[in-house]
Scaffold this motif. Structure first.
Motif, mmCIF file in Angstrom:
data_model
loop_
_atom_site.group_PDB
_atom_site.id
_atom_site.type_symbol
_atom_site.label_atom_id
_atom_site.label_comp_id
_atom_site.label_asym_id
_atom_site.label_seq_id
_atom_site.Cartn_x
_atom_site.Cartn_y
_atom_site.Cartn_z
ATOM 1 N N GLN A 196 1.708 3.501 -2.220
ATOM 2 C CA GLN A 196 1.185 4.733 -2.811
ATOM 3 C C GLN A 196 0.073 5.333 -1.970
ATOM 4 N N GLY A 197 -0.814 4.490 -1.466
ATOM 5 C CA GLY A 197 -1.925 4.989 -0.653
ATOM 6 C C GLY A 197 -1.457 5.676 0.614
ATOM 7 N N ASN A 211 0.821 -1.209 0.000
ATOM 8 C CA ASN A 211 0.000 0.000 0.000
ATOM 9 C C ASN A 211 0.855 1.260 0.000
ATOM 10 N N ASN A 244 -9.606 7.674 -0.674
ATOM 11 C CA ASN A 244 -8.745 7.319 -1.797
ATOM 12 C C ASN A 244 -7.618 6.337 -1.462
ATOM 13 N N GLY A 245 -6.966 6.555 -0.317
ATOM 14 C CA GLY A 245 -5.743 5.824 -0.028
ATOM 15 C C GLY A 245 -5.903 4.326 0.141
ATOM 16 N N TRP A 246 -7.035 3.905 0.694
ATOM 17 C CA TRP A 246 -7.184 2.485 1.022
ATOM 18 C C TRP A 246 -7.156 1.592 -0.212
ATOM 19 N N TYR A 270 -8.112 11.476 3.987
ATOM 20 C CA TYR A 270 -7.720 11.117 2.621
ATOM 21 C C TYR A 270 -7.780 9.605 2.421
ATOM 22 N N TYR A 271 -7.272 8.866 3.394
ATOM 23 C CA TYR A 271 -7.164 7.419 3.249
ATOM 24 C C TYR A 271 -8.544 6.769 3.087
ATOM 25 N N GLN A 319 -5.560 2.362 -3.058
ATOM 26 C CA GLN A 319 -4.295 2.518 -3.780
ATOM 27 C C GLN A 319 -3.327 1.473 -3.219
ATOM 28 N N ASN A 320 -3.623 0.225 -3.519
ATOM 29 C CA ASN A 320 -3.097 -0.901 -2.757
ATOM 30 C C ASN A 320 -3.240 -2.171 -3.597
ATOM 31 N N ASN A 371 0.455 9.048 -0.299
ATOM 32 C CA ASN A 371 -0.469 10.108 -0.688
ATOM 33 C C ASN A 371 -1.247 10.639 0.517
ATOM 34 N N SER A 372 -1.646 9.739 1.413
ATOM 35 C CA SER A 372 -2.379 10.140 2.614
ATOM 36 C C SER A 372 -1.483 10.956 3.541
#
Length: 217
Positions: A20-21, A18, A80-82, A76-77, A84-85, A24-25
């Motif tokens: 990237q997620g 994860n 979106n972030g979760w 954010y997570y 990006q995994n 980004n978060s």
């Protein structure tokens, strides 16, 4: 030779990548907190430990600002972030094989439990996992040894060398040892190999294939 009946996995850096997620978060949270001038090396170190530990120890935030930064991170997570995994190559096949062998599998993660469950269900790992245990919302129960202990207690498991904790950071290995379990450090995640080996895990797996060989023995 190992004969593990119960396997407790860490999530980030062990089952899924994860990177990237989380990055980004984290960048979103730091931007909201007006923290700048940090290096990519610090961001890499942030992945793995509890959020509260990272904001406090790596970025020097006080208790109040740490709580606020965690809120921004999760803001954010959660959107979106979760997702990006991705599972590491071979993880889903490994879990299917271990399940067919009768191994009982669990997840113990410092990630907020709601997000951990969302990820496990998204990748359909929930059909193999008996329980997902993560951190509570305020982070007071984010220490890995306590999370592992909660998995044991909930499932009425006594500490045993037949139960193994698998993870990519020193927190996973020390948490397993503090609960008197066997431990496997994985070298493909976010941890630093030298630091992991200093924790003296019972096994070290360089990749998923090697991890499966250890767990299926």
């Amino acid at each position: 030779m190992s004969h593990f009946s119960h396997i407790i996995f860490d999530l980030d850096g062990t089952l899924t990548d994860n990177t990237q997620g989380i990055k980004n978060s984290l960048k979103y949270a730091l931007d909201k907190m007006q923290v700048d001038g940090y290096s990519e090396d610090i961001i890499d170190k942030f992945i793995g430990p509890p959020l509260q530990w990272g904001f406090s120890n790596l970025f020097g935030l006080n208790e109040r600002n740490t709580r606020l930064a965690v809120e921004y991170f999760r803001e954010y997570y959660s959107e979106n972030g979760w997702h990006q995994n991705d599972p590491y190559d071979g993880i889903l096949e490994m879990m299917a094989e271990l399940d067919s062998m009768g191994k009982k599998m669990y997840v113990a993660t410092a990630k907020f439990e709601k997000f951990a469950n969302r990820i496990i269900e998204h990748f359909e790992m929930d059909k193999y996992i008996v329980q997902v245990k993560g951190a509570d919302y305020n982070g007071k129960k984010a220490e890995k040894d306590g999370i592992i202990s909660a998995v044991l207690k909930t499932n009425q498991l006594l500490p045993s060398s037949d139960i193994v904790m698998v993870g990519d950071t020193v927190f996973d290995i020390s948490g397993g040892k503090e609960n008197d379990l066997s431990t496997i450090a994985v070298g493909y995640g976010f941890g630093i190999e030298e630091e992991l080996r200093k924790e003296n895990p019972d096994f070290f797996a360089d990749d998923v294939e090697e991890l499966f060989e250890i767990l299926s023995a």
